[in-house]
Design an enzyme around this catalytic site. Structure first.
Site, PDB file in Angstrom:
ATOM      1  N   ARG A 102      21.511 -15.841   2.905  1.00 25.57           N
ATOM      2  CA  ARG A 102      21.158 -14.415   2.858  1.00 25.57           C
ATOM      3  C   ARG A 102      22.078 -13.645   1.911  1.00 25.57           C
ATOM      4  NH1 ARG A 102      17.865 -11.570   6.200  1.00 25.57           N
ATOM      5  NH2 ARG A 102      17.672 -13.316   7.616  1.00 25.57           N
TER       6      ARG A 102
ATOM      7  N   SER B  13       8.174   6.262  11.304  1.00 24.78           N
ATOM      8  CA  SER B  13       9.407   7.002  11.003  1.00 24.78           C
ATOM      9  C   SER B  13       9.924   6.609   9.627  1.00 24.78           C
ATOM     10  CB  SER B  13      10.503   6.646  12.024  1.00 24.78           C
ATOM     11  OG  SER B  13      10.069   6.858  13.350  1.00 24.78           O
TER      12      SER B  13
ATOM     13  N   SER C   8       0.827  -1.215   0.000  1.00 28.71           N
ATOM     14  CA  SER C   8       0.000   0.000   0.000  1.00 28.71           C
ATOM     15  C   SER C   8       0.864   1.270   0.000  1.00 28.71           C
ATOM     16  CB  SER C   8      -0.973   0.018   1.186  1.00 28.71           C
ATOM     17  OG  SER C   8      -0.293   0.171   2.405  1.00 28.71           O
ATOM     18  N   ASN C   9       2.038   1.190   0.585  1.00 32.46           N
ATOM     19  CA  ASN C   9       2.933   2.361   0.549  1.00 32.46           C
ATOM     20  C   ASN C   9       3.523   2.567  -0.846  1.00 32.46           C
ATOM     21  OD1 ASN C   9       3.309   3.675   3.344  1.00 32.46           O
ATOM     22  ND2 ASN C   9       3.180   1.470   3.738  1.00 32.46           N
TER      23      ASN C   9
ATOM     24  N   ASP D 240      17.109  -0.610  12.046  1.00 32.60           N
ATOM     25  CA  ASP D 240      16.181   0.484  12.378  1.00 32.60           C
ATOM     26  C   ASP D 240      16.844   1.578  13.221  1.00 32.60           C
ATOM     27  OD1 ASP D 240      14.152  -0.906  11.044  1.00 32.60           O
ATOM     28  OD2 ASP D 240      13.546  -1.960  12.859  1.00 32.60           O
TER      29      ASP D 240
ATOM     30  N   ARG E 172      12.924  -8.117   4.971  1.00 32.76           N
ATOM     31  CA  ARG E 172      14.161  -8.875   5.136  1.00 32.76           C
ATOM     32  C   ARG E 172      15.169  -8.007   5.889  1.00 32.76           C
ATOM     33  NH1 ARG E 172      14.464 -14.027   4.251  1.00 32.76           N
ATOM     34  NH2 ARG E 172      16.584 -13.896   3.467  1.00 32.76           N
TER      35      ARG E 172
ATOM     36  N   LEU F  15      18.744  -6.719   6.466  1.00 34.20           N
ATOM     37  CA  LEU F  15      19.808  -6.534   5.488  1.00 34.20           C
ATOM     38  C   LEU F  15      21.174  -6.594   6.174  1.00 34.20           C
ATOM     39  CD1 LEU F  15      18.124  -3.567   3.620  1.00 34.20           C
ATOM     40  CD2 LEU F  15      18.318  -5.921   2.817  1.00 34.20           C
TER      41      LEU F  15
ATOM     42  N   THR G  47      21.130   2.161   7.907  1.00 33.89           N
ATOM     43  CA  THR G  47      22.531   1.938   8.266  1.00 33.89           C
ATOM     44  C   THR G  47      22.646   0.490   8.752  1.00 33.89           C
ATOM     45  OG1 THR G  47      22.126   2.756  10.489  1.00 33.89           O
ATOM     46  CG2 THR G  47      22.928   4.369   8.882  1.00 33.89           C
TER      47      THR G  47
ATOM     48  N   ASN H 276      14.013   3.712   4.813  1.00 38.81           N
ATOM     49  CA  ASN H 276      13.068   2.677   5.254  1.00 38.81           C
ATOM     50  C   ASN H 276      11.929   3.331   6.023  1.00 38.81           C
ATOM     51  OD1 ASN H 276      12.126  -0.016   5.943  1.00 38.81           O
ATOM     52  ND2 ASN H 276      12.925   0.350   8.008  1.00 38.81           N
TER      53      ASN H 276
ATOM     54  N   GLU I 221       1.140   6.810   7.378  1.00 38.61           N
ATOM     55  CA  GLU I 221       2.414   6.326   6.834  1.00 38.61           C
ATOM     56  C   GLU I 221       2.519   6.641   5.347  1.00 38.61           C
ATOM     57  OE1 GLU I 221       2.353   2.028   8.297  1.00 38.61           O
ATOM     58  OE2 GLU I 221       4.346   2.738   8.858  1.00 38.61           O
TER      59      GLU I 221
ATOM     60  N   HIS J 196       9.366   2.706   8.973  1.00 30.90           N
ATOM     61  CA  HIS J 196       9.265   1.821  10.137  1.00 30.90           C
ATOM     62  C   HIS J 196       8.114   2.287  11.025  1.00 30.90           C
ATOM     63  CE1 HIS J 196      10.532  -0.954  13.253  1.00 30.90           C
ATOM     64  NE2 HIS J 196      10.302   0.024  14.117  1.00 30.90           N
TER      65      HIS J 196
HETATM   66  C1  GRF Z   1       3.985  -0.543   6.973  1.00 31.72           C
HETATM   67  O1  GRF Z   1       3.239  -0.488   8.132  1.00 31.72           O
HETATM   68  C2  GRF Z   1       5.429  -0.202   7.246  1.00 31.72           C
HETATM   69  O2  GRF Z   1       5.604   0.685   8.308  1.00 31.72           O
HETATM   70  C3  GRF Z   1       6.019  -1.526   7.624  1.00 31.72           C
HETATM   71  O3  GRF Z   1       5.342  -2.473   6.847  1.00 31.72           O
HETATM   72  C4  GRF Z   1       4.077  -1.970   6.450  1.00 31.72           C
HETATM   73  C5  GRF Z   1       4.034  -2.047   4.972  1.00 31.72           C
HETATM   74  O4  GRF Z   1       2.742  -1.957   4.456  1.00 31.72           O
HETATM   75  N1  GRF Z   1       7.442  -1.499   7.417  1.00 31.72           N
HETATM   76  P1  GRF Z   1       2.504  -2.011   2.887  1.00 31.72           P
HETATM   77  O5  GRF Z   1       3.083  -3.325   2.366  1.00 31.72           O
HETATM   78  O6  GRF Z   1       3.189  -0.834   2.268  1.00 31.72           O
HETATM   79  O7  GRF Z   1       1.028  -1.971   2.703  1.00 31.72           O
END
Ligand code: GRF
Length: 221
Positions: A69, A140, A17-18, A149, A95, A97, A145, A111, A178, A113
């Site tokens: 990995r 956030s 979704s992001n 997180d 994953r 890193l 790094t 990232n 987010e 978080h």
């Molecule tokens: C979000 O809540 C983000 O903060 C976390 O994983 C979720 C990702 O959601 N790292 P989506 O896959 O972007 O819907």
């Protein structure tokens, strides 16, 4: 600032979704990114459909197909490097890193978080906020790094915990915030307002003293 769109790659693992928020902002002309490609470590990540629908090239680098990995990361790095991104966005990439991978993209990988870092690095952030009885929760965007997180935080969004919230409810209420946070942070990077220089985050050429906060009116201050 008037600049060329910044070559950008997005790593996902699931729902996406992001990623969709980034694509939508781009399509509205509100994101100075050239979305070069989306890489997923999971072949069935729902978010891949968002990339396909938008005509953004998608690549699956399935971690189950590699012996360890390091081998998987080498394949992700190879796919990434073909896209020549100047920004790598981890948007729900699940994953951990290793340092060599992180160092390869140091200063150009961010990232999202779901906590108010430095509180609650790692998993189960919503439940941990509730357990601790915190008044505030949030999310956030930070530079990646080698420590999990723990890189410099560029921007945050804050949300008050409500009586009766459970972990699922908190996650659902946080998600649209987010989306706005990630779009805003990526835009700051793409326009060159935010830069990484020698391990420090600069905003408009000055060291960033504290994370920017996404306000209700959509501004970052
Ligand atoms: C979000 O809540 C983000 O903060 C976390 O994983 C979720 C990702 O959601 N790292 P989506 O896959 O972007 O819907």
């Amino acid at each position: 600032m008037n600049r060329r769109p910044l070559p950008t790659a997005v790593l996902i693992s699931g729902r996406g979704s992001n990623l969709k928020a980034l694509i939508d902002a781009h399509d509205r002309g509100e994101l100075a990114a050239d979305l070069r490609g989306v890489i997923s470590n999971r072949p069935r990540a729902a978010g891949l459909e968002f990339a396909r629908a938008a005509g953004v090239p998608d690549f699956v680098v399935d971690h189950h197909a590699y012996p360890d990995r390091a081998a998987h990361e080498a394949a992700v790095a190879a796919a990434l490097d073909r896209l020549a991104p100047e920004l790598v966005v981890l948007a729900g990439y699940m994953r951990v890193l290793t340092a060599p991978f992180v160092e390869r993209y140091l200063g150009r990988m961010i990232n999202l978080h779901p906590s108010l870092l430095p509180r609650y690095p790692g998993l189960q952030t919503h439940a941990r906020v509730l357990e601790a009885g915190d008044e505030w929760h949030g999310s956030s965007v930070h530079f990646v790094t080698p420590d999990l997180d723990a890189g410099p935080v560029l921007a945050q969004v804050r949300m008050r915990v409500q009586p009766g919230d459970d972990a699922g409810g908190l996650a659902a209420r946080l998600l649209p915030l987010e989306h706005r946070l990630l779009v805003g942070a990526v835009e700051l990077f793409c326009t060159g307002r935010v830069q990484w220089r020698n391990g420090r985050v600069l905003l408009d050429g000055q060291p960033l003293q504290r994370p920017l906060i996404l306000e209700d009116d959509g501004s970052m201050r």
